[in-house]
Design a protein around this motif. Structure first.
Motif, PDB file in Angstrom:
ATOM      1  N   CYS A  49       0.853  -1.181   0.000  1.00 14.47           N
ATOM      2  CA  CYS A  49       0.000   0.000   0.000  1.00 14.47           C
ATOM      3  C   CYS A  49       0.899   1.245   0.000  1.00 14.47           C
ATOM      4  N   ALA A  51       0.155   4.106   0.856  1.00 14.45           N
ATOM      5  CA  ALA A  51      -0.143   4.992   1.987  1.00 14.45           C
ATOM      6  C   ALA A  51       0.420   4.484   3.305  1.00 14.45           C
ATOM      7  N   CYS A  52       0.328   3.167   3.555  1.00 12.46           N
ATOM      8  CA  CYS A  52       0.727   2.663   4.878  1.00 12.46           C
ATOM      9  C   CYS A  52       1.767   1.552   4.831  1.00 12.46           C
ATOM     10  N   CYS A  98      -7.374  -0.954   1.230  1.00 11.94           N
ATOM     11  CA  CYS A  98      -6.362  -1.490   2.144  1.00 11.94           C
ATOM     12  C   CYS A  98      -7.012  -1.666   3.514  1.00 11.94           C
ATOM     13  N   CYS A 101      -5.263   0.901   6.392  1.00 12.62           N
ATOM     14  CA  CYS A 101      -5.438   2.362   6.433  1.00 12.62           C
ATOM     15  C   CYS A 101      -6.732   2.817   5.778  1.00 12.62           C
TER      16      CYS A 101
HETATM   17 FE    FE Z   1      -2.821   1.062   3.506  1.00 11.87          FE
END
Ligand code: FE
Length: 139
Positions: A49, A51-52, A98, A101
């Motif tokens: 991911c 983002a995370c 995801c 997150c």
């Molecule tokens: Fe994520």
């Protein structure tokens, strides 16, 4: 998603992500087909991911769907992603997120290859590719 493990304010996400990542992961946008960084990527490794950092898909489950977006026939584990019904844009689709997150990744369709028959249609910008580091490779 109700309570993702990683929860940040909109301002935080906007600061941490690129504008393209933010538009897709936090605003459920879609990158234009055939433009994403990983559409043609065939290297061994895993997709995290963006983002995370949670591991989402293995390159082993990636296949050429012809759709213009990276496509996978299964996530790396059942718990890596969550899905929910998406009625936007006058369509009934299944959104893929995801699980850690809550970031929007793409959509799930049932026209994929065997053995699952599934197609996880994922935006490149929502992913971060981590190549396999071969043992004995030069430092
Ligand atoms: Fe994520």
């Amino acid at each position: 998603m109700a309570n993702p493990e990683i929860s940040k304010s909109d301002a935080q996400w906007r600061q941490e992500l690129t504008p393209e990542q933010y538009k897709i992961l936090r605003q459920k946008g879609t990158e234009r087909p055939f433009t994403g960084e990983y559409y043609h990527n065939k290297a061994a490794g895993s997709y995290l991911c963006a983002a995370c950092g949670q591991e989402l898909f293995s390159a082993d489950a990636k296949y050429e769907s012809g759709s213009g977006w990276p496509s996978y026939w299964q996530p790396v584990s059942a718990s890596a992603v969550e899905t929910q019904r998406d009625n936007s844009h006058f369509m009934v689709r299944t959104e893929v997120m995801c699980s850690r997150c809550g970031g929007h990744l793409g959509h799930l369709f049932d026209d994929g290859p065997r053995p699952t028959g599934l197609r996880y249609c994922i935006n490149s910008a929502a992913l971060q590719f981590r190549p396999v580091v071969e043992e004995g490779s030069a430092e």
